[in-house]
Design an enzyme around this catalytic site. Structure first.
Site, PDB file in Angstrom:
ATOM      1  N   SER A   1       0.856  -1.201   0.000  1.00 13.23           N
ATOM      2  CA  SER A   1       0.000   0.000   0.000  1.00 13.23           C
ATOM      3  C   SER A   1       0.881   1.236   0.000  1.00 13.23           C
ATOM      4  O   SER A   1       2.047   1.178   0.429  1.00 13.23           O
ATOM      5  CB  SER A   1      -0.869   0.018   1.258  1.00 13.23           C
ATOM      6  OG  SER A   1      -1.567   1.239   1.376  1.00 13.23           O
TER       7      SER A   1
ATOM      8  N   TYR B   1      -2.159  -0.643  10.474  1.00 11.35           N
ATOM      9  CA  TYR B   1      -2.298  -1.075   9.074  1.00 11.35           C
ATOM     10  C   TYR B   1      -1.030  -0.715   8.308  1.00 11.35           C
ATOM     11  O   TYR B   1      -0.461  -1.550   7.587  1.00 11.35           O
ATOM     12  CB  TYR B   1      -3.525  -0.401   8.446  1.00 11.35           C
ATOM     13  CG  TYR B   1      -3.693  -0.703   6.972  1.00 11.35           C
ATOM     14  CD1 TYR B   1      -4.158  -1.948   6.543  1.00 11.35           C
ATOM     15  CD2 TYR B   1      -3.396   0.260   6.002  1.00 11.35           C
ATOM     16  CE1 TYR B   1      -4.306  -2.226   5.178  1.00 11.35           C
ATOM     17  CE2 TYR B   1      -3.541  -0.011   4.649  1.00 11.35           C
ATOM     18  CZ  TYR B   1      -4.005  -1.257   4.245  1.00 11.35           C
ATOM     19  OH  TYR B   1      -4.142  -1.527   2.896  1.00 11.35           O
TER      20      TYR B   1
HETATM   21  N1  LIG Z   1      -8.765  -0.630  -1.356  1.00  8.60           N
HETATM   22  C1  LIG Z   1      -7.703   0.151  -1.154  1.00  8.60           C
HETATM   23  O1  LIG Z   1      -7.802   1.403  -1.133  1.00  8.60           O
HETATM   24  C2  LIG Z   1      -6.344  -0.464  -0.956  1.00  8.60           C
HETATM   25  C3  LIG Z   1      -5.232   0.391  -1.028  1.00  8.60           C
HETATM   26  C4  LIG Z   1      -3.974  -0.150  -0.844  1.00  8.60           C
HETATM   27  C5  LIG Z   1      -3.818  -1.501  -0.606  1.00  8.60           C
HETATM   28  N2  LIG Z   1      -4.920  -2.313  -0.545  1.00  8.60           N
HETATM   29  C6  LIG Z   1      -4.701  -3.733  -0.271  1.00  8.60           C
HETATM   30  O2  LIG Z   1      -5.260  -4.480  -1.334  1.00  8.60           O
HETATM   31  C7  LIG Z   1      -5.544  -5.800  -0.888  1.00  8.60           C
HETATM   32  C8  LIG Z   1      -6.936  -6.213  -1.366  1.00  8.60           C
HETATM   33  O3  LIG Z   1      -7.879  -5.375  -0.741  1.00  8.60           O
HETATM   34  P1  LIG Z   1      -9.184  -4.829  -1.483  1.00  8.60           P
HETATM   35  O4  LIG Z   1      -9.122  -3.351  -1.416  1.00  8.60           O
HETATM   36  O5  LIG Z   1      -9.377  -5.504  -2.772  1.00  8.60           O
HETATM   37  O6  LIG Z   1     -10.285  -5.264  -0.402  1.00  8.60           O
HETATM   38  P2  LIG Z   1     -11.571  -6.231  -0.444  1.00  8.60           P
HETATM   39  O7  LIG Z   1     -12.439  -5.892  -1.599  1.00  8.60           O
HETATM   40  O8  LIG Z   1     -12.124  -6.152   0.922  1.00  8.60           O
HETATM   41  O9  LIG Z   1     -10.908  -7.673  -0.688  1.00  8.60           O
HETATM   42  C9  LIG Z   1     -10.137  -8.277   0.330  1.00  8.60           C
HETATM   43  C10 LIG Z   1      -9.924  -9.739  -0.032  1.00  8.60           C
HETATM   44  O10 LIG Z   1      -9.106 -10.328   0.991  1.00  8.60           O
HETATM   45  C11 LIG Z   1      -9.730 -11.529   1.406  1.00  8.60           C
HETATM   46  N3  LIG Z   1      -9.442 -11.832   2.796  1.00  8.60           N
HETATM   47  C12 LIG Z   1      -9.602 -11.045   3.894  1.00  8.60           C
HETATM   48  N4  LIG Z   1      -9.270 -11.720   5.000  1.00  8.60           N
HETATM   49  C13 LIG Z   1      -8.874 -12.958   4.601  1.00  8.60           C
HETATM   50  C14 LIG Z   1      -8.433 -14.111   5.273  1.00  8.60           C
HETATM   51  N5  LIG Z   1      -8.330 -14.168   6.617  1.00  8.60           N
HETATM   52  N6  LIG Z   1      -8.128 -15.212   4.540  1.00  8.60           N
HETATM   53  C15 LIG Z   1      -8.245 -15.201   3.207  1.00  8.60           C
HETATM   54  N7  LIG Z   1      -8.658 -14.140   2.511  1.00  8.60           N
HETATM   55  C16 LIG Z   1      -8.978 -13.031   3.205  1.00  8.60           C
HETATM   56  C17 LIG Z   1     -11.225 -11.308   1.185  1.00  8.60           C
HETATM   57  O11 LIG Z   1     -11.877 -12.552   0.979  1.00  8.60           O
HETATM   58  P3  LIG Z   1     -12.814 -13.327   2.033  1.00  8.60           P
HETATM   59  O12 LIG Z   1     -13.450 -12.293   2.907  1.00  8.60           O
HETATM   60  O13 LIG Z   1     -13.761 -14.070   1.147  1.00  8.60           O
HETATM   61  O14 LIG Z   1     -11.855 -14.222   2.762  1.00  8.60           O
HETATM   62  C18 LIG Z   1     -11.205 -10.506  -0.103  1.00  8.60           C
HETATM   63  O15 LIG Z   1     -11.173 -11.391  -1.205  1.00  8.60           O
HETATM   64  C19 LIG Z   1      -5.366  -5.773   0.637  1.00  8.60           C
HETATM   65  O16 LIG Z   1      -4.125  -6.338   0.976  1.00  8.60           O
HETATM   66  C20 LIG Z   1      -5.381  -4.280   0.965  1.00  8.60           C
HETATM   67  O17 LIG Z   1      -4.671  -3.996   2.130  1.00  8.60           O
HETATM   68  C21 LIG Z   1      -6.178  -1.822  -0.734  1.00  8.60           C
END
Ligand SMILES: NC(=O)c1ccc[n+]([C@@H]2O[C@H](COP(=O)([O-])OP(=O)(O)OC[C@H]3O[C@@H](n4cnc5c(N)ncnc54)[C@H](OP(=O)(O)O)[C@@H]3O)[C@@H](O)[C@H]2O)c1
Length: 250
Positions: free
Chosen positions: A145, A158
Site C-alpha cells: 500500500s 495497518y
Molecule cells: N482498497 C484500497 O484502497 C487499498 C489500497 C492499498 C492496498 N490495498 C490492499 O489491497 C488488498 C486487497 O484489498 P481490497 O481493497 O481488494 O479489499 P476487499 O475488496 O475487501 O478484498 C479483500 C480480499 O481479501 C480476502 N481476505 C480477507 N481476510 C482474509 C483471510 N483471513 N483469509 C483469506 N482471505 C482473506 C477477502 O476474501 P474473504 O473475505 O472471502 O476471505 C477478499 O477477497 C489488501 O491487501 C489491501 O490492504 C487496498
C-alpha cells in the site's frame, strides 16, 4: 506462448480473489492465458468467479482458505502443485484494514491485521517458495500500500503491516532473485474503490464523503499494474509499483 496471451502455460495463485483487487487480478491473469487458482474464505464468490472466467474461455479453480491458517494455505499450494505440477505466480493480495485512533487501543484488531496482512503473506510465501526454488523460477507479487511508505492517522498498525510487506519484498529480491530466478514485486496502491472498509460503516461514510468529488482507482487499474509486472521479460524485476489516484492529495 501466444502473443495475445503472454501467460499461456503459467499457473498463478491469487489470494483474496473473492473481491476487489484480487478478483480483478484473477480475471486479468486468466484473460492473459494463465491457469488461475483463486483463493479466499468465501467459497460462493470464488465459485461464481470460476464460472465467469470459464464462460469467457479462461481456466480457473477455486480453493477456499483462511490466509491466517497455515494448514489451509499449505493445502492450497499442495493441491495446486498436485493438479498442475508447477506454480509460476503468487499474488499475495488478501488483506484487511481496521481504521481507528491508536488511543482506542484495540489490540484485537491489531492482531487480526497482523494475522492476515503479515502472517498470511508469510504463510503463502512459505507454502509456494519451495516449488519455485525447485523450478528455478517464479514471481511473487504482494499487494502492499501507499501506507507502506507513509502512515496516516488512524492507520498506524495497518501501515506497519504494509511496511512489513515492503521490507519483506526488498529482502526476498536479495535472497531469491539472482540465486533462484524468482522475481518479487510490491504493488503499492493508493485509494481503490473496493469492499475493504465495508465492515466499518462510519469510516466508510467519512471516506466516501472525502472522496465525493475525487476519482478513486478501480480494482482493474491495480490489476493492470500487476499484469504489467508479471508479463515483463524474465530478466526484468518490477520491484515496486506506487499507483495512486490522480486526485489523491496524500
Ligand atoms: N482498497 C484500497 O484502497 C487499498 C489500497 C492499498 C492496498 N490495498 C490492499 O489491497 C488488498 C486487497 O484489498 P481490497 O481493497 O481488494 O479489499 P476487499 O475488496 O475487501 O478484498 C479483500 C480480499 O481479501 C480476502 N481476505 C480477507 N481476510 C482474509 C483471510 N483471513 N483469509 C483469506 N482471505 C482473506 C477477502 O476474501 P474473504 O473475505 O472471502 O476471505 C477478499 O477477497 C489488501 O491487501 C489491501 O490492504 C487496498
Amino acid at each position: 506462448m501466444s502473443e495475445t496471451q503472454p501467460l499461456t502455460g503459467k499457473v498463478a495463485i491469487v489470494t483474496g480473489a473473492s473481491a476487489g483487487i484480487g478478483q480483478a487480478t484473477a480475471r486479468s491473469l486468466a484473460a492473459a492465458g494463465a491457469h488461475v487458482v483463486v483463493t479466499a474464505r468465501r467459497q460462493d464468490r470464488l465459485d461464481d468467479l470460476v464460472s465467469e472466467i470459464s464462460a469467457l474461455g479462461g481456466s480457473a479453480v477455486a480453493m477456499m482458505a483462511n490466509a491466517a491458517n497455515l494448514e489451509d494455505v499449505r493445502a492450497v499450494a499442495e493441491e495446486t502443485f498436485a493438479q498442475d505440477g508447477r506454480i509460476d505466480i503468487l499474488v499475495n493480495n488478501a488483506g484487511i484494514m481496521k481504521i481507528a485512533p491508536i488511543t482506542e487501543n484495540d489490540v484485537a484488531d491489531w492482531a487480526t491485521m497482523v494475522d492476515v496482512n503479515i502472517k498470511g503473506v508469510l504463510h503463502f510465501l512459505s507454502a509456494v517458495m519451495p516449488h519455485m526454488v525447485k523450478q528455478g523460477s517464479g514471481h511473487i507479487v504482494s499487494v502492499g500500500s501507499v501506507a507502506g511508505r507513509r502512515p496516516f492517522p488512524g492507520g498506524s498498525v495497518y501501515a506497519a503491516t504494509k511496511f512489513a510487506v515492503r521490507a519483506l519484498s526488498w529482502g526476498l529480491h536479495l535472497e531469491l532473485g539472482a540465486a533462484h530466478g524468482i522475481r518479487i514485486t510490491d504493488i503499492q496502491p493508493g485509494y481503490v474503490a473496493t469492499e475493504l472498509l465495508s465492515d466499518q460503516p462510519d469510516t466508510l461514510e467519512a471516506w466516501n464523503e472525502a472522496w465525493s468529488d475525487r476519482r478513486t482507482l478501480q480494482p482493474e487499474d491495480v490489476a493492470r499494474a500487476i499484469e504489467f509486472a508479471v508479463t515483463s521479460p524474465d530478466h526484468v524485476s518490477v520491484s515496486e509499483v506506487l499507483i495512486r489516484p490522480t486526485d489523491q492529495p496524500t
